[in-house]
Design an enzyme around this catalytic site. Sequence first.
Site, PDB file in Angstrom:
ATOM      1  N   ASP B   9      60.307 -23.672 116.784  1.00  0.00           N
ATOM      2  CA  ASP B   9      60.910 -23.442 118.316  1.00  0.00           C
ATOM      3  C   ASP B   9      62.389 -23.247 118.303  1.00  0.00           C
ATOM      4  O   ASP B   9      62.961 -24.228 117.913  1.00  0.00           O
ATOM      5  CB  ASP B   9      60.356 -24.500 119.229  1.00  0.00           C
ATOM      6  N   ASP B 104      60.522 -16.366 120.337  1.00  0.00           N
ATOM      7  CA  ASP B 104      61.212 -17.640 119.564  1.00  0.00           C
ATOM      8  C   ASP B 104      60.392 -18.741 119.026  1.00  0.00           C
ATOM      9  O   ASP B 104      60.799 -19.722 118.910  1.00  0.00           O
ATOM     10  CB  ASP B 104      62.376 -17.985 120.182  1.00  0.00           C
ATOM     11  N   GLU B 105      59.135 -18.553 119.130  1.00  0.00           N
ATOM     12  CA  GLU B 105      57.978 -19.642 118.753  1.00  0.00           C
ATOM     13  C   GLU B 105      56.960 -19.272 117.949  1.00  0.00           C
ATOM     14  O   GLU B 105      56.414 -18.223 118.237  1.00  0.00           O
ATOM     15  CB  GLU B 105      57.382 -20.183 120.029  1.00  0.00           C
TER      16      GLU B 105
END
Lengths: 366, 357
Positions: B9, B104-105
């Site tokens: 993350d 983003d993860e």
Amino acid sequence: MKLSFTREQILTPLQKVTGAVEKRQTMPILANILLEQNEGFLQITGTDLEIELVARTDIAIRDSLRVTIPARKLFDICKNLQDGSEINVTVKEDRVTLISGRSRFVLASLPANDFPSLEEISADITFTVKQNVLKNLIERTAFAMAQQDVRYYLNGMLLEIRGDTLRAIATDGHRLAMTDSDSVPGLVDGKQVIVPRKGVLELQRLLEDSEEEAKVSFGSNHICVEFSGLRYTSKLIDGRFPDYERVMPASAGTAVTTDRLGLRQSLTRTSILSNEKYRGVRLVLSDNMLKIQTQNPDKEEAEEEVEVEYDGEEMEVAFNVNYLLDALNAIDSDKVQIIVTDANSSCLIRDQKVEQSKYVIMPMRL
Amino acid sequence: MLRKIIHIDMDAFFASVEQRDNPQLREKAVIVGGRPDSRGVVAACSYEARRFGVHSAMPCATAYRICPHAVFVMPRFEVYREVSRQIHELFSEFSDLVEPLSLDEAFLDVTNSSRWLGSATLMAKEIKTRIRMATNLTASAGVSYNKFLAKIASDMDKPDGLYIITPEQGEEFVEKLPVGRFFGVGKVTEAKMHKLGLRTGADIKGWTEDQLVEYFGKAGHFFHRIVRGIDDRPVSNQRQRKSISKETTFATDLTDYDKMMEVLLQLAEQVSGSLQKKQLCAKTLTIKVKYADFSQVTRSLVLPRAEQEIHRIEQQISRLLDRTDAGFRPVRLLGIGVSQLDAQEGGETPDPQQILI
């Protein structure tokens, strides 16, 4: 208190009144009917709080009487006695005893004072109309009423006074049925009421195919109809019925004219192979020719050709066959006219000559 | 066999990208989203801003009130997408089983990876270093034996963190976890659990599976397993989209019903476009209405047949809108979404459809 009558004297009024009694009730007393003395005769009342039916009988009684008896049981007992049986009734506290010949029945009563009565109706308009006229109006329209629709005002029939005619309208959002009566003397323009579905069907059942007059009253919350020794009262639906005039197709569109029964039979046959769930039939129109086509998910298919009078452009439009059949069944002329516009517009079905009944059906996309 | 799962993350992703590209923003409270006087919400904020209580999804006006010195920046999604592409490319070097959760993860199942002699911890460390080298941004990693714990772990040591929950620690770890941290537990379920005396994983463990299902429906099965450290959900690189939705907040509250329908139809058109691109049809339609006082309702219905052209089912949309207070109360946000998505039936004829009056 004693009361006696023959099976035949009680059976008809009892049968009429029992129609209002629901099989499952919210209150135990609603399973009962009220027997009382009114002006020297026995009067029977049944209600489900929405509809109230009061039947006057020709059974004379001298004493005062007010007692409630389980409706269904009383009716079943009387029905199953032999023709012409004499029935003697004795009321003692909360027990009602019926004796007929060698049969004896003891029924449980509930306090008559707990029996609900609809509030007194204050009539805004009262008029008389022949029973068969009113019955016909309902029969030609009622099938298009919605059932348990969230738009509660569609779960009933709009009765409207227009000029000197009475108009009935019902719609479920897919199709609409509208019927006008012949001229009814003494009507006052402008009043309309929505009678709930059950009330409509009950009235249809009770009205007789006779020229005898029925006295109709529209109140602000109730409709009341008196005929053949019966007083029918139903609550009204408090809501605004949609502007049905807007649904009527504009005059554009071309007429398909054909034999009603022939078309009905062709539709019935082809519908056997329509999708069972959606019941779609495709109507393919060309010069004086109507092709009816169906296909089901198993790719089985049917096609019939029907001779029609049609001089419009070639077109295809699909409908739920049940809606077409309902309309064709409600009309009683030999010829029928279907006015079509295009695949996305409603069609109008009507009697070729009289314009009393009109049926608007929205198409399907197949 | 026990799996090895890494959850990566990025730290304050959008805000960090802005700070990276604009040195003047470094060590400052940065809020990415709408302007402070607008009615937009915070898309992301830097750790400096978080200290003041700013968090994502908070209205910008509120963020401005509690953190007036913050710098408000408009989001640059093009840039974020580029960074996202870089890191996801990097993930693919470590495993074929990568499940992206957002820009983003992502989850990585590295069970079958022989890198670093199969040590997931060392792999996570390498991923972090490589992300920093490639993008000049930091990420936090969580390592564990299932998705739930890996995700919890990545959050333990933020920013720039690396946290491992071993199979031996798993169950004890979940027991101490507040219920609000559980997957699938939002504000409403959390409040319900608190009311029932359930505050930690250990409390949930005291309940039988049947009890949990009775109170929480299907999720009860999941809770029952998860408090025992069990989560079998696979890392899947073919994640099916479960829903598609679009929403918009108005500059000034709307009161006019017809105008609201117009907006909903425009949003519906965008949803239709997404469905078409993905060749999907939807069976459930939902609308969301947020009133001026921020209270919010959603209304949904199951469509008579799966639809792709959502903007064509105006009647269904207005039926849903009729079930809200639209027209009677001012509305600040409208949204429309679809779910129960199915592949477009290629070649198969769609179900017939009755046109309404």
